[in-house]
Scaffold this active site. Structure first.
Site, PDB file in Angstrom:
ATOM      1  CG  ASP A  84      -1.792  -1.219   1.308  1.00  0.00           C
ATOM      2  OD1 ASP A  84      -2.136  -1.760   0.249  1.00  0.00           O
ATOM      3  OD2 ASP A  84      -2.127  -1.645   2.434  1.00  0.00           O
ATOM      4  CD  GLN A 111      -4.609  -4.745  -7.144  1.00  0.00           C
ATOM      5  OE1 GLN A 111      -4.376  -3.596  -6.809  1.00  0.00           O
ATOM      6  NE2 GLN A 111      -5.757  -5.339  -6.872  1.00  0.00           N
ATOM      7  NE  ARG A 112      -1.406  -8.892  -0.634  1.00  0.00           N
ATOM      8  CZ  ARG A 112      -1.855  -7.861   0.078  1.00  0.00           C
ATOM      9  NH1 ARG A 112      -3.062  -7.397  -0.129  1.00  0.00           N
ATOM     10  NH2 ARG A 112      -1.114  -7.303   0.991  1.00  0.00           N
ATOM     11  CG  HIS A 140      -5.835 -11.680  -3.426  1.00  0.00           C
ATOM     12  ND1 HIS A 140      -7.186 -11.456  -3.353  1.00  0.00           N
ATOM     13  CD2 HIS A 140      -5.348 -11.539  -2.169  1.00  0.00           C
ATOM     14  CE1 HIS A 140      -7.515 -11.215  -2.099  1.00  0.00           C
ATOM     15  NE2 HIS A 140      -6.426 -11.255  -1.364  1.00  0.00           N
ATOM     16  NE  ARG A 193      -3.935  -2.011   4.789  1.00  0.00           N
ATOM     17  CZ  ARG A 193      -3.293  -2.308   5.915  1.00  0.00           C
ATOM     18  NH1 ARG A 193      -3.905  -3.016   6.849  1.00  0.00           N
ATOM     19  NH2 ARG A 193      -2.076  -1.907   6.127  1.00  0.00           N
TER      20      ARG A 193
HETATM   21  P1  ADP Z   1      -0.304  -4.925   9.008  1.00  0.00           P
HETATM   22  O1  ADP Z   1       0.975  -5.252   9.694  1.00  0.00           O
HETATM   23  O2  ADP Z   1      -0.240  -5.245   7.542  1.00  0.00           O
HETATM   24  O3  ADP Z   1      -0.763  -3.508   9.302  1.00  0.00           O
HETATM   25  P2  ADP Z   1      -2.339  -6.038  10.835  1.00  0.00           P
HETATM   26  O4  ADP Z   1      -2.795  -4.705  11.302  1.00  0.00           O
HETATM   27  O5  ADP Z   1      -3.362  -7.047  10.498  1.00  0.00           O
HETATM   28  O6  ADP Z   1      -1.403  -5.954   9.533  1.00  0.00           O
HETATM   29  O7  ADP Z   1      -1.375  -6.652  11.957  1.00  0.00           O
HETATM   30  C1  ADP Z   1      -0.793  -7.923  11.789  1.00  0.00           C
HETATM   31  C2  ADP Z   1      -0.687  -8.625  13.118  1.00  0.00           C
HETATM   32  O8  ADP Z   1       0.124  -7.846  14.019  1.00  0.00           O
HETATM   33  C3  ADP Z   1      -1.992  -8.804  13.873  1.00  0.00           C
HETATM   34  O9  ADP Z   1      -2.720  -9.922  13.426  1.00  0.00           O
HETATM   35  C4  ADP Z   1      -1.509  -8.996  15.301  1.00  0.00           C
HETATM   36  O10 ADP Z   1      -1.043 -10.303  15.509  1.00  0.00           O
HETATM   37  C5  ADP Z   1      -0.318  -8.037  15.355  1.00  0.00           C
HETATM   38  N1  ADP Z   1      -0.745  -6.748  15.938  1.00  0.00           N
HETATM   39  C6  ADP Z   1      -1.324  -5.702  15.303  1.00  0.00           C
HETATM   40  N2  ADP Z   1      -1.600  -4.706  16.175  1.00  0.00           N
HETATM   41  C7  ADP Z   1      -1.198  -5.137  17.401  1.00  0.00           C
HETATM   42  C8  ADP Z   1      -1.214  -4.591  18.728  1.00  0.00           C
HETATM   43  N3  ADP Z   1      -1.713  -3.382  18.975  1.00  0.00           N
HETATM   44  N4  ADP Z   1      -0.709  -5.356  19.728  1.00  0.00           N
HETATM   45  C9  ADP Z   1      -0.209  -6.572  19.501  1.00  0.00           C
HETATM   46  N5  ADP Z   1      -0.180  -7.142  18.284  1.00  0.00           N
HETATM   47  C10 ADP Z   1      -0.653  -6.449  17.245  1.00  0.00           C
END
Ligand code: ADP
Length: 368
Positions: A153, A288-289, A286, A197
């Site tokens: 993204d 795109q990934r 997908h 996103r």
């Molecule tokens: P991205 O890293 O792509 O933004 P996500 O927001 O889905 O993806 O986060 C991926 C993973 O990181 C989550 O499934 C969770 O295991 C962990 N994670 C995200 N936010 C938190 C948080 N505030 N505390 C602990 N673990 C977190």
């Protein structure tokens, strides 16, 4: 001699494999042991040899160009709970790991920083419960972490590019080129939905790189009457000049002035009703990934992998966790939590419709 683990987490992105490869090989080159944590935080919470595996020079052979992530990624609810992080702490100590590099988006990096912040408390609790020995406590008292940003993204503040974004952009452009050929034959209009996103970078850059007639991005909402008349005016002008195709790119997070989503079907209906164009919708999804990482992502992921291991080796218990960024073509370290906070503030400003604030936050000059 450090025992450095690497994990990929959140959405997969081309270049993650190149990043893991560079981290593993740099760690070994510097005399450390390297470990791969499989299936993201979920593998860390589950632990054991299935999920935490020592990696050697050969394990990552041929990973440089490969798309996706060979060590897997997952979303893991358990890691958001204290008990999950306690298990993760125990599993890391059992495997002898004292440093962790996470390649992921802002969610994954938030999790990593939280884990490091909480580490002293977690390890004390394990000692108190006699799940680890005093020797282990002394050896693993501090956890070093470092983040690299893997995301198609390109939505992380304080870095110009995230690992995967240029590969995804290349894939979108290829797909739009294909679509253009068929659109040209039938004089059709195509509405193409792209990922991103809450960030319009992929749609904006794809729009420029494919000469799209119109784009919709989350950062620039307008009312339906505004966008439909303006878009039709532009498209009609292009057609009047002899253009046989119409391409409209819609970011998946596109919204109107009332913050309702703008869907490709909304756009199609307008093109059909107002201009009478034979219009099709294509959702790239997908695709795109997938595919190999483009040269830029291989290079970015490799340089950042090297920098991540160096940051781990330079890290002290006092230094805040770094995130490896690229700014004006230089690989740099940023305080991880500041980058994450800024990213979240931009997203919040967009959700609050305060676009001037979002843009000024994105333009924040980062000061060390
Ligand atoms: P991205 O890293 O792509 O933004 P996500 O927001 O889905 O993806 O986060 C991926 C993973 O990181 C989550 O499934 C969770 O295991 C962990 N994670 C995200 N936010 C938190 C948080 N505030 N505390 C602990 N673990 C977190």
């Amino acid at each position: 001699r450090r025992n450095i683990a690497v994990m990929t987490s959140g959405g997969d992105a081309p270049g993650m494999n190149a990043n893991v490869r560079a981290i593993v090989r740099t760690a070994i080159f510097k005399g450390c042991r390297a470990f791969g944590i499989y299936e993201g935080y979920s593998g860390l919470v589950k632990g054991g040899p299935e999920y935490i595996r020592e990696m050697n020079w050969h394990t990552v052979r041929d990973w440089l160009a490969e798309g996706g992530t060979n060590i897997g990624t997952a979303r893991c609810m358990e890691f958001k709970e204290k008990w999950g992080r306690l298990r993760a702490c125990k599993n890391m100590i059992d495997a002898g790991i004292d440093a962790l590099i996470v390649c992921g988006g802002d969610g994954s990096l938030t999790g990593a920083d939280r884990f490091r912040g909480e580490w002293p408390e977690l390890i004390s609790e394990l000692l108190h419960k006699q799940e680890i020995t005093q020797d282990q406590y002394d050896r693993y008292k501090h956890l070093n972490i470092c983040g690299t940003v893997g995301s198609i993204d390109n939505d992380m503040a304080t870095t110009d590019a995230t690992i995967g974004a240029y590969s995804s952009l290349a894939r979108i452009c290829e797909a739009v080129d294909y679509i253009n050929a068929t659109a040209n034959s039938h004089q059709r209009a195509f509405v193409v939905e792209v990922m991103g996103r809450h960030c319009g970078w992929l749609a904006l850059m794809a729009g420029i790189a494919t000469a799209a007639d119109w784009i919709f991005i989350p950062e620039k909402p307008s009312s339906r009457s505004e966008w439909s008349s303006h878009m039709c005016e532009i498209v009609a002008k292009h057609r009047a000049r002899g253009k046989r195709t119409t391409i409209v790119i819609v970011a998946e997070g596109a919204i109107d002035a009332s913050l309702n989503p703008i869907t490709p079907d909304d756009v199609k209906d307008v093109l059909v009703d107002k201009l009478g164009l034979d219009t099709r919708v294509t959702t790239l999804g997908h695709v795109q990934r997938g595919g190999p990482a483009v040269a830029y992502d291989r290079e970015l992921a490799t340089l950042q992998g090297v920098a991540a291991v160096e940051a781990i080796l330079d890290g002290t218990p006092e230094t805040p966790s770094p995130m490896i960024a690229i700014a004006e073509n230089k690989i740099v370290r940023r305080p991880l939590m500041e980058a994450v906070k800024l990213t979240k503030s931009v997203a919040q400003a967009i959700a609050d419709k305060d676009f001037a604030k979002a843009i000024s936050l994105r333009d924040t000059e980062f000061t060390e």
